[in-house]
Write a protein that holds these residues in place. Structure first.
Motif, PDB file in Angstrom:
ATOM      1  N   LYS A   1      -3.324  16.570  -6.598  1.00  0.00           N
ATOM      2  CA  LYS A   1      -4.213  17.295  -7.519  1.00  0.00           C
ATOM      3  C   LYS A   1      -5.523  17.656  -6.818  1.00  0.00           C
ATOM      4  O   LYS A   1      -6.025  18.782  -6.966  1.00  0.00           O
ATOM      5  CB  LYS A   1      -4.489  16.425  -8.742  1.00  0.00           C
ATOM      6  N   LEU A   2      -6.068  16.708  -6.060  1.00  0.00           N
ATOM      7  CA  LEU A   2      -7.310  16.984  -5.337  1.00  0.00           C
ATOM      8  C   LEU A   2      -7.109  18.084  -4.311  1.00  0.00           C
ATOM      9  O   LEU A   2      -7.910  19.023  -4.214  1.00  0.00           O
ATOM     10  CB  LEU A   2      -7.796  15.708  -4.643  1.00  0.00           C
ATOM     11  N   LEU A   3      -6.027  18.000  -3.539  1.00  0.00           N
ATOM     12  CA  LEU A   3      -5.767  19.003  -2.506  1.00  0.00           C
ATOM     13  C   LEU A   3      -5.533  20.377  -3.129  1.00  0.00           C
ATOM     14  O   LEU A   3      -5.995  21.395  -2.601  1.00  0.00           O
ATOM     15  CB  LEU A   3      -4.564  18.587  -1.663  1.00  0.00           C
TER      16      LEU A   3
ATOM     17  N   LYS B   1      -9.033  21.684  -4.243  1.00  0.00           N
ATOM     18  CA  LYS B   1     -10.082  21.893  -3.255  1.00  0.00           C
ATOM     19  C   LYS B   1      -9.639  22.605  -1.978  1.00  0.00           C
ATOM     20  O   LYS B   1     -10.446  23.225  -1.301  1.00  0.00           O
ATOM     21  CB  LYS B   1     -10.676  20.532  -2.861  1.00  0.00           C
ATOM     22  N   PHE B   2      -8.353  22.492  -1.655  1.00  0.00           N
ATOM     23  CA  PHE B   2      -7.921  22.905  -0.322  1.00  0.00           C
ATOM     24  C   PHE B   2      -6.938  24.061  -0.345  1.00  0.00           C
ATOM     25  O   PHE B   2      -7.117  25.058   0.335  1.00  0.00           O
ATOM     26  CB  PHE B   2      -7.306  21.692   0.388  1.00  0.00           C
ATOM     27  N   TRP B   3      -5.876  23.935  -1.150  1.00  0.00           N
ATOM     28  CA  TRP B   3      -4.881  25.007  -1.200  1.00  0.00           C
ATOM     29  C   TRP B   3      -5.398  26.194  -1.991  1.00  0.00           C
ATOM     30  O   TRP B   3      -6.197  26.046  -2.905  1.00  0.00           O
ATOM     31  CB  TRP B   3      -3.577  24.489  -1.798  1.00  0.00           C
ATOM     32  N   LEU B   4      -4.922  27.369  -1.639  1.00  0.00           N
ATOM     33  CA  LEU B   4      -5.451  28.594  -2.237  1.00  0.00           C
ATOM     34  C   LEU B   4      -4.825  28.915  -3.579  1.00  0.00           C
ATOM     35  O   LEU B   4      -5.361  29.683  -4.352  1.00  0.00           O
ATOM     36  CB  LEU B   4      -5.242  29.767  -1.268  1.00  0.00           C
ATOM     37  N   THR B   5      -3.642  28.370  -3.868  1.00  0.00           N
ATOM     38  CA  THR B   5      -2.989  28.573  -5.157  1.00  0.00           C
ATOM     39  C   THR B   5      -2.493  27.245  -5.680  1.00  0.00           C
ATOM     40  O   THR B   5      -2.411  26.268  -4.954  1.00  0.00           O
ATOM     41  CB  THR B   5      -1.793  29.538  -5.036  1.00  0.00           C
TER      42      THR B   5
ATOM     43  N   ALA C   1       0.825  -1.206   0.000  1.00  0.00           N
ATOM     44  CA  ALA C   1       0.000   0.000   0.000  1.00  0.00           C
ATOM     45  C   ALA C   1       0.863   1.262   0.000  1.00  0.00           C
ATOM     46  O   ALA C   1       0.513   2.262  -0.639  1.00  0.00           O
ATOM     47  CB  ALA C   1      -0.924  -0.002   1.212  1.00  0.00           C
ATOM     48  N   CYS C   2       1.976   1.220   0.715  1.00  0.00           N
ATOM     49  CA  CYS C   2       2.880   2.371   0.734  1.00  0.00           C
ATOM     50  C   CYS C   2       3.409   2.650  -0.665  1.00  0.00           C
ATOM     51  O   CYS C   2       3.468   3.805  -1.112  1.00  0.00           O
ATOM     52  CB  CYS C   2       4.043   2.114   1.690  1.00  0.00           C
ATOM     53  N   HIS C   3       3.797   1.604  -1.366  1.00  0.00           N
ATOM     54  CA  HIS C   3       4.288   1.762  -2.735  1.00  0.00           C
ATOM     55  C   HIS C   3       3.193   2.300  -3.651  1.00  0.00           C
ATOM     56  O   HIS C   3       3.443   3.164  -4.504  1.00  0.00           O
ATOM     57  CB  HIS C   3       4.789   0.417  -3.262  1.00  0.00           C
ATOM     58  N   THR C   4       1.965   1.791  -3.459  1.00  0.00           N
ATOM     59  CA  THR C   4       0.841   2.227  -4.299  1.00  0.00           C
ATOM     60  C   THR C   4       0.530   3.700  -4.079  1.00  0.00           C
ATOM     61  O   THR C   4       0.280   4.443  -5.040  1.00  0.00           O
ATOM     62  CB  THR C   4      -0.401   1.376  -3.992  1.00  0.00           C
ATOM     63  N   LEU C   5       0.538   4.143  -2.824  1.00  0.00           N
ATOM     64  CA  LEU C   5       0.281   5.554  -2.550  1.00  0.00           C
ATOM     65  C   LEU C   5       1.351   6.431  -3.198  1.00  0.00           C
ATOM     66  O   LEU C   5       1.024   7.437  -3.837  1.00  0.00           O
ATOM     67  CB  LEU C   5       0.251   5.821  -1.048  1.00  0.00           C
ATOM     68  N   GLN C   6       2.610   6.052  -3.047  1.00  0.00           N
ATOM     69  CA  GLN C   6       3.679   6.855  -3.617  1.00  0.00           C
ATOM     70  C   GLN C   6       3.553   6.945  -5.133  1.00  0.00           C
ATOM     71  O   GLN C   6       3.760   7.999  -5.724  1.00  0.00           O
ATOM     72  CB  GLN C   6       5.033   6.258  -3.222  1.00  0.00           C
ATOM     73  N   ALA C   7       3.183   5.840  -5.769  1.00  0.00           N
ATOM     74  CA  ALA C   7       3.044   5.816  -7.221  1.00  0.00           C
ATOM     75  C   ALA C   7       1.870   6.662  -7.708  1.00  0.00           C
ATOM     76  O   ALA C   7       1.841   7.098  -8.862  1.00  0.00           O
ATOM     77  CB  ALA C   7       2.883   4.377  -7.701  1.00  0.00           C
ATOM     78  N   ASN C   8       0.881   6.892  -6.815  1.00  0.00           N
ATOM     79  CA  ASN C   8      -0.322   7.651  -7.198  1.00  0.00           C
ATOM     80  C   ASN C   8      -0.452   8.962  -6.422  1.00  0.00           C
ATOM     81  O   ASN C   8      -1.541   9.522  -6.323  1.00  0.00           O
ATOM     82  CB  ASN C   8      -1.572   6.796  -6.953  1.00  0.00           C
ATOM     83  N   LEU C   9       0.664   9.435  -5.884  1.00  0.00           N
ATOM     84  CA  LEU C   9       0.634  10.638  -5.051  1.00  0.00           C
ATOM     85  C   LEU C   9       0.124  11.852  -5.822  1.00  0.00           C
ATOM     86  O   LEU C   9      -0.499  12.746  -5.256  1.00  0.00           O
ATOM     87  CB  LEU C   9       2.033  10.911  -4.503  1.00  0.00           C
ATOM     88  N   GLY C  10       0.363  11.863  -7.126  1.00  0.00           N
ATOM     89  CA  GLY C  10      -0.084  12.995  -7.942  1.00  0.00           C
ATOM     90  C   GLY C  10      -1.586  13.195  -7.894  1.00  0.00           C
ATOM     91  O   GLY C  10      -2.069  14.332  -7.918  1.00  0.00           O
ATOM     92  N   GLU C  11      -2.340  12.098  -7.806  1.00  0.00           N
ATOM     93  CA  GLU C  11      -3.801  12.203  -7.757  1.00  0.00           C
ATOM     94  C   GLU C  11      -4.250  12.874  -6.468  1.00  0.00           C
ATOM     95  O   GLU C  11      -5.172  13.697  -6.459  1.00  0.00           O
ATOM     96  CB  GLU C  11      -4.430  10.811  -7.874  1.00  0.00           C
ATOM     97  N   VAL C  12      -3.601  12.528  -5.364  1.00  0.00           N
ATOM     98  CA  VAL C  12      -3.935  13.137  -4.073  1.00  0.00           C
ATOM     99  C   VAL C  12      -3.566  14.616  -4.082  1.00  0.00           C
ATOM    100  O   VAL C  12      -4.349  15.472  -3.647  1.00  0.00           O
ATOM    101  CB  VAL C  12      -3.205  12.410  -2.930  1.00  0.00           C
TER     102      VAL C  12
END
Length: 252
Positions: A230-232, A235-239, A217-228
């Motif tokens: 992108k969402l933040l 939706k969350f960061w101001l810039t 799961a750690c490897h999977t998250l790192q490989a897909n970190l861009g998706e997370v």
């Protein structure tokens, strides 16, 4: 003079009494802080107030990532976000799964350091080495030295130590007092030229198959970190975020 007499009568000096009063005020301030964190942003110049909607969207994004892996689709993972530049490195966001894991509501989580899950655990059940490593890691992210720090795994089944990442397993206490082993995989990310710490979390069982799945799961998250990210960013960061990319070695 009356105050001094009272202080002596109770076995403490004026200075001691002042310290106690200051300590009480600090406790009250902390309680007020924990009650109001969901109503405002921890850093309004950087990011927005965390909401239930964001918690749901982050959990949905995380579920999509792990549904891609058949061996992980039945596991329950959650994600937290911490700001190391704020005193105590508090959580500034989390997915809904984290509340389900620990039993606390979002407004009881945001604004608190993850220590609130460890402090109620009996001392003999706490892995102090893991706790120290997590503290060192968070401080290194704050200081910007995390890419020079790679901590070797403490057990053979754990992922290889990589700069900017830390794998931990620690006894935690749920809101109802039950103790469980929590796996948390910390990853330093840079958004808007400011460091943050993402934490992948799930309950850990003493089973070789489950341990292997956590490692995957750690490897999977790192490989897909861009998706997370992108969402933040959306939706969350101001810039729009500027992310520092680092090569990752998934060899074991």
């Amino acid at each position: 003079m009356g105050n001094t007499g009272a202080s002596v009568a109770c076995g403490c000096t004026d200075e001691d009494a002042a310290k106690k009063a200051e300590s009480s005020e600090a406790v009250l301030d902390m309680h007020a802080f924990s009650r109001t964190t969901s109503n405002s942003s921890q850093n309004p110049e950087r990011y927005r107030m965390w909401t239930e909607e964001l918690s749901n969207e982050l959990q949905d994004a995380l579920n999509r990532i792990f549904e891609k892996e058949k061996r992980l689709e039945d596991f329950e993972f959650s994600l937290t976000i911490a700001d190391p530049l704020i005193a105590g490195c508090p959580l500034i966001g989390c997915s809904t799964g984290f509340g389900k894991l620990c039993g606390y509501s979002m407004d009881q989580i945001i604004g608190r350091n993850c220590r609130f899950l460890v402090d109620p655990v009996p001392k003999e059940q706490i892995n102090q080495t893991m706790r120290d490593r997590a503290r060192v890691f968070c401080n290194s992210v704050k200081d910007g030295t995390h890419y020079d720090l790679a901590m070797p795994p403490l057990e053979s089944w754990m992922p290889k130590g990589i700069p900017g990442e830390l794998f931990c397993a620690q006894a935690n206490a749920r809101k109802d007092g039950t103790i469980f082993q929590n796996m948390f995989y910390l990853v330093a990310v840079e958004l808007d030229e400011q460091p943050y710490i993402l934490g992948l979390q799930t309950e850990l069982f003493q089973d070789s198959g489950y341990q292997a799945a956590c490692k995957a799961a750690c490897h999977t998250l790192q490989a897909n970190l861009g998706e997370v990210k992108k969402l933040l960013a959306k939706k969350f960061w101001l810039t729009s975020p500027m992310c520092r990319q680092q090569p990752t070695d998934f060899t074991t």
